[in-house]
Design an enzyme around this catalytic site. Structure first.
Site, PDB file in Angstrom:
ATOM      1  N   GLU A  17      34.260  40.122  29.585  1.00 29.95           N
ATOM      2  CA  GLU A  17      35.092  39.420  28.603  1.00 29.95           C
ATOM      3  C   GLU A  17      34.693  39.808  27.185  1.00 29.95           C
ATOM      4  O   GLU A  17      33.623  40.374  26.966  1.00 29.95           O
ATOM      5  CB  GLU A  17      34.977  37.905  28.831  1.00 29.95           C
ATOM      6  CG  GLU A  17      35.549  37.512  30.191  1.00 29.95           C
ATOM      7  CD  GLU A  17      35.572  36.018  30.444  1.00 29.95           C
ATOM      8  OE1 GLU A  17      35.022  35.247  29.630  1.00 29.95           O
ATOM      9  OE2 GLU A  17      36.161  35.626  31.473  1.00 29.95           O
ATOM     10  N   GLU A  52      38.264  44.005  39.207  1.00 26.89           N
ATOM     11  CA  GLU A  52      38.937  45.023  40.012  1.00 26.89           C
ATOM     12  C   GLU A  52      39.240  46.264  39.185  1.00 26.89           C
ATOM     13  O   GLU A  52      39.053  47.396  39.617  1.00 26.89           O
ATOM     14  CB  GLU A  52      40.265  44.489  40.570  1.00 26.89           C
ATOM     15  CG  GLU A  52      40.136  43.298  41.490  1.00 26.89           C
ATOM     16  CD  GLU A  52      40.176  41.968  40.764  1.00 26.89           C
ATOM     17  OE1 GLU A  52      39.583  41.854  39.661  1.00 26.89           O
ATOM     18  OE2 GLU A  52      40.782  41.035  41.290  1.00 26.89           O
ATOM     19  N   CYS A 109      44.796  39.204  39.995  1.00 30.14           N
ATOM     20  CA  CYS A 109      45.916  38.958  39.084  1.00 30.14           C
ATOM     21  C   CYS A 109      46.983  40.046  39.267  1.00 30.14           C
ATOM     22  O   CYS A 109      46.740  41.089  39.885  1.00 30.14           O
ATOM     23  CB  CYS A 109      45.429  38.917  37.637  1.00 30.14           C
ATOM     24  SG  CYS A 109      45.104  40.531  36.922  1.00 30.14           S
ATOM     25  N   CYS A 167      46.103  43.642  38.033  1.00 35.90           N
ATOM     26  CA  CYS A 167      45.201  44.369  38.940  1.00 35.90           C
ATOM     27  C   CYS A 167      45.966  44.853  40.171  1.00 35.90           C
ATOM     28  O   CYS A 167      45.723  45.957  40.665  1.00 35.90           O
ATOM     29  CB  CYS A 167      44.022  43.500  39.353  1.00 35.90           C
ATOM     30  SG  CYS A 167      42.816  43.290  38.025  1.00 35.90           S
TER      31      CYS A 167
HETATM   32  N1  THU Z   1      39.411  37.850  36.709  1.00 38.93           N
HETATM   33  C1  THU Z   1      39.010  38.931  37.428  1.00 38.93           C
HETATM   34  O1  THU Z   1      38.039  39.607  37.073  1.00 38.93           O
HETATM   35  N2  THU Z   1      39.701  39.245  38.539  1.00 38.93           N
HETATM   36  C2  THU Z   1      40.727  38.518  39.034  1.00 38.93           C
HETATM   37  O2  THU Z   1      41.277  38.889  40.052  1.00 38.93           O
HETATM   38  C3  THU Z   1      41.172  37.306  38.359  1.00 38.93           C
HETATM   39  C4  THU Z   1      40.545  37.026  37.056  1.00 38.93           C
HETATM   40  C5  THU Z   1      38.644  37.493  35.501  1.00 38.93           C
HETATM   41  C6  THU Z   1      39.350  37.690  34.200  1.00 38.93           C
HETATM   42  C7  THU Z   1      38.592  36.715  33.325  1.00 38.93           C
HETATM   43  O3  THU Z   1      37.413  37.339  32.866  1.00 38.93           O
HETATM   44  C8  THU Z   1      38.206  35.605  34.257  1.00 38.93           C
HETATM   45  O4  THU Z   1      38.288  36.142  35.568  1.00 38.93           O
HETATM   46  C9  THU Z   1      39.085  34.372  34.169  1.00 38.93           C
HETATM   47  O5  THU Z   1      40.410  34.684  34.292  1.00 38.93           O
END
Ligand code: THU
Length: 157
Positions: A64, A75, A112, A115
């Site tokens: 982040e 991913e 998401c 991804c």
């Molecule tokens: N996130 C992922 O790394 N992968 C996912 O499949 C869903 C969300 C992360 C993005 C963000 O850093 C945190 O999870 C909250 O959304």
């Protein structure tokens, strides 16, 4: 008018140990990859592990940033690293593990849309199916190809 239906088949396991050997190894790597998560804002830690056609396992974790859109999901960190460093290897399988404060929920955290689209692209690039394994503490879901989690994939260009 014709009403149509899309059916999706997937397998549910109740523990990582129940998975076939290669998937088990990948699932453990995804859980391990959560340690690399940098999520000071959401505190939602995600790890991903990707198996390449040369047998290599590549790990990724969400990163982040203070400027929110600059961060990236677990991913995509794994897939983009693999795409950049092993452009000729197919991405055969991806396992994902994540949860608030690094704790898995009973049902898996699911990838998401962005991804999924990136998975679809690499699957198209290699011409080989990429299986997707989502890991929860009580339920583990395995989908045989990206099409199963992204029906009606955009692939028109
Ligand atoms: N996130 C992922 O790394 N992968 C996912 O499949 C869903 C969300 C992360 C993005 C963000 O850093 C945190 O999870 C909250 O959304």
């Amino acid at each position: 008018m014709t009403e149509k239906e899309i059916n999706i088949r997937f397998r549910e396991y109740s523990t990582i140990e129940e998975l076939p050997e290669e998937d088990r190894e990948l699932a453990h790597a995804a859980v391990e990859a959560m340690k690399g998560s940098y999520a000071p804002y959401s505190k939602f830690n995600v790890g991903a592990a990707l198996r390449l056609s040369n047998g290599l396992i590549v790990k990724g974790a969400n990163q982040e940033n203070n400027a929110y859109p600059s961060g990236l999901c677990a991913e995509r960190t794994a897939m983009f690293w693999a795409g950049a460093n092993y452009p000729d290897e197919a991405m055969l399988s991806i396992a994902i593990a994540g949860g608030q404060g690094g704790q898995l929920e009973e049902s898996p955290a699911t990838p998401c849309g962005a991804c999924r689209q990136v998975m679809a692209q690499y699957q198209m690039k290699s011409g080989r199916p990429m299986s997707v394994i989502m890991i929860g503490s009580r339920h583990i879901w395995k989908f045989d190809r990206v099409d199963d989690i992204l029906p009606l994939i955009f692939d028109s260009i």
